[in-house]
Design a protein around this motif. Structure first.
Motif, short mmCIF file in Angstrom:
data_model
loop_
_atom_site.label_atom_id
_atom_site.label_comp_id
_atom_site.label_asym_id
_atom_site.label_seq_id
_atom_site.Cartn_x
_atom_site.Cartn_y
_atom_site.Cartn_z
N SER A 181 0.81 -1.08 -0.05
CA SER A 181 0.11 -0.05 0.02
C SER A 181 0.81 1.23 0.10
CB SER A 181 -1.08 -0.06 1.24
OG SER A 181 -0.56 0.34 2.41
N ILE A 182 2.00 1.05 0.51
CA ILE A 182 2.86 2.24 0.52
C ILE A 182 3.76 2.52 -0.64
CG2 ILE A 182 4.99 3.26 1.91
CD1 ILE A 182 2.37 3.49 3.53
N ASN A 183 4.15 1.17 -1.07
CA ASN A 183 5.08 1.19 -2.48
C ASN A 183 4.23 1.53 -3.53
OD1 ASN A 183 7.08 0.66 -0.83
ND2 ASN A 183 7.24 -1.42 -1.30
N HIS A 184 3.11 1.22 -3.57
CA HIS A 184 2.18 1.45 -4.78
C HIS A 184 0.98 2.35 -4.67
CE1 HIS A 184 4.50 -1.77 -6.65
NE2 HIS A 184 4.37 -2.41 -5.62
N GLY A 185 0.78 2.88 -3.39
CA GLY A 185 -0.18 3.94 -3.27
C GLY A 185 -1.64 3.64 -3.29
N TYR A 186 -2.02 2.35 -2.70
CA TYR A 186 -3.57 2.04 -2.43
C TYR A 186 -3.78 2.16 -0.99
CZ TYR A 186 -2.13 -2.94 -1.73
OH TYR A 186 -1.64 -4.09 -1.40
N ASP A 187 -5.00 1.84 -0.98
CA ASP A 187 -5.62 1.87 0.40
C ASP A 187 -5.59 0.52 1.11
OD1 ASP A 187 -7.51 1.68 2.65
OD2 ASP A 187 -8.75 3.09 1.67
N ALA A 188 -4.69 0.10 2.23
CA ALA A 188 -4.45 -0.84 2.67
C ALA A 188 -5.79 -1.54 3.34
CB ALA A 188 -3.08 -1.07 3.72
N GLU A 189 -6.53 -0.76 3.93
CA GLU A 189 -7.55 -1.26 4.60
C GLU A 189 -8.82 -1.54 3.74
OE1 GLU A 189 -11.01 0.25 7.98
OE2 GLU A 189 -9.40 1.26 7.75
N ALA A 190 -8.92 -1.02 2.62
CA ALA A 190 -10.09 -1.45 1.41
C ALA A 190 -9.64 -2.72 0.96
CB ALA A 190 -10.03 -0.42 0.39
N PHE A 191 -8.17 -2.97 0.81
CA PHE A 191 -7.71 -4.34 0.07
C PHE A 191 -7.93 -5.33 1.34
CE2 PHE A 191 -4.80 -7.64 -0.28
CZ PHE A 191 -4.35 -7.66 -1.81
N LEU A 192 -7.87 -5.24 2.37
CA LEU A 192 -8.12 -6.04 3.49
C LEU A 192 -9.40 -6.54 3.52
CD1 LEU A 192 -6.87 -7.34 5.97
CD2 LEU A 192 -7.27 -5.41 7.35
N LYS A 193 -10.25 -5.42 3.38
CA LYS A 193 -11.92 -5.62 3.45
C LYS A 193 -12.33 -6.62 2.44
CE LYS A 193 -15.83 -3.13 4.33
NZ LYS A 193 -16.70 -1.68 4.23
N ALA A 194 -11.65 -6.42 1.41
CA ALA A 194 -12.15 -7.04 0.16
C ALA A 194 -12.01 -8.65 0.05
CB ALA A 194 -11.48 -6.44 -1.08
N MET A 195 -10.75 -9.01 0.83
CA MET A 195 -10.47 -10.43 0.86
C MET A 195 -11.56 -11.26 1.46
SD MET A 195 -7.49 -10.53 -0.45
CE MET A 195 -8.06 -9.16 -1.54
N PRO A 196 -11.99 -12.53 0.72
CA PRO A 196 -12.84 -13.38 1.37
C PRO A 196 -12.63 -13.85 2.59
CG PRO A 196 -11.65 -14.50 -0.49
CD PRO A 196 -11.01 -12.85 -0.33
N SER A 197 -13.31 -13.71 3.68
CA SER A 197 -13.34 -14.38 4.90
C SER A 197 -13.26 -15.74 5.09
CB SER A 197 -14.27 -13.80 5.91
OG SER A 197 -14.50 -12.18 5.96
N GLU A 198 -14.16 -16.32 4.12
CA GLU A 198 -14.26 -17.73 4.19
C GLU A 198 -13.20 -18.49 3.60
OE1 GLU A 198 -15.78 -16.59 0.45
OE2 GLU A 198 -15.98 -15.87 2.39
N ARG A 199 -12.43 -17.74 3.11
CA ARG A 199 -11.02 -18.39 2.39
C ARG A 199 -9.60 -18.18 3.26
NH1 ARG A 199 -11.90 -20.80 -2.68
NH2 ARG A 199 -13.83 -19.76 -3.74
#
Length: 280
Positions: A181-199
């Protein structure tokens, strides 16, 4: 997958820790992770000592050389040797990097897979083949990367597509999300939230090196920093508490320092459960 047998806090096991472990492993850690490549052909004293540990404690494996994104054919003989190793040592879970490390030869580094639809199909097919040979599900790890050649989609979209098409599990590396997220300038929390919990099979936390304000290097050679701890709290908020392992590959401190970081993981997990009870 046997994550129910893992417990909630784990530690990456390195050969430098062997003597300490034989005397008294850190009591907070309920499972341990090794790179199978480092132990597959280990015989003699070290081999016997490792067998002694795997007979007493829960172990999982995190691979280094499966090379899921490589254009070269999968090394089927190697995968079959892994299968025998897992059976011999009662390995509860196997994960690998969502990357590649070989082409014409072995590059001894984890290279980024191009974020393209073609690569999704290629990697998913290879993961399915590995799962068929091993006769078990595997987990793939979101990796740190420093360049994205041929990028046609986001890291998030690529990761989600591979998980879906391969029908595999996820090793959620919280430090890698922060580093990227720092190196490529994206929202770390948004990425985290998008991951599928069940997997999510389990998670990693680790330290990194700050090369510059906008360049972090994933080293596993330093203590976990506050922003990564905070992101782990968010991970439990979105996905519930999952088994979480501390990685430390070099600059390995004394066992007391490692136990302090393991206690930090345990503390965040307990805090999450207490919060949930309070809300209920």
């Amino acid at each position: 997958m046997q994550t129910s047998k893992l417990g909630r806090v784990g530690l990456g096991f390195r050969r430098e820790m062997l003597d300490d472990f034989l005397i008294a492993p850190p009591h907070i850690a309920q499972f341990f992770e090794v790179a199978p490549e480092n132990w597959l052909k280990m015989g003699g004293k070290y081999g016997r000592q490792f067998k002694q540990l795997t007979e007493q404690y829960a172990f999982i494996c995190h691979g280094l050389s499966l090379s899921l994104g490589s254009p070269a054919p999968l090394d089927v003989a190697f995968i079959k040797s892994l299968k025998a190793f897992f059976k011999e040592h009662n390995i509860l879970l196997y994960s690998e990097h969502l990357s590649y490390c070989s082409g014409e030869g072995h590059m001894y580094d984890l290279m980024p897979i191009p974020f393209t639809e073609e690569a999704v199909t290629h990697v998913a097919r290879r993961i399915s083949q590995v799962q068929d040979i091993l006769e078990r599900r595997i987990a793939v790890e979101n990796v740190s990367y420093y360049a994205a050649p041929g990028q046609e989609m986001s890291e998030q979209a690529f990761t989600l597509a591979v998980l879906e098409q391969a029908d595999c599990d996820l090793l959620l590396d919280v430090n890698n999300i922060y580093v990227n997220s720092i190196n490529h300038g994206y929202d770390a929390e948004a990425f985290l939230k998008a991951m599928p919990s069940e997997r999510i099979a389990y998670g990693h936390v680790a330290g990194h090196y700050e090369e510059a304000e906008d360049l972090l290097v994933d080293t596993h050679g330093a203590p976990v920093c506050d922003p990564v701890w905070q992101l782990l709290e968010k991970a439990y908020h979105y996905h519930g508490v999952f088994p979480t392992l501390l990685e430390r590959d070099f600059n390995i401190p004394c066992m007391t320092d490692l136990e302090n970081e393991l206690q930090h993981i345990e503390g965040i997990q307990k805090q999450h459960h207490q919060h949930k009870k309070g809300v209920a």
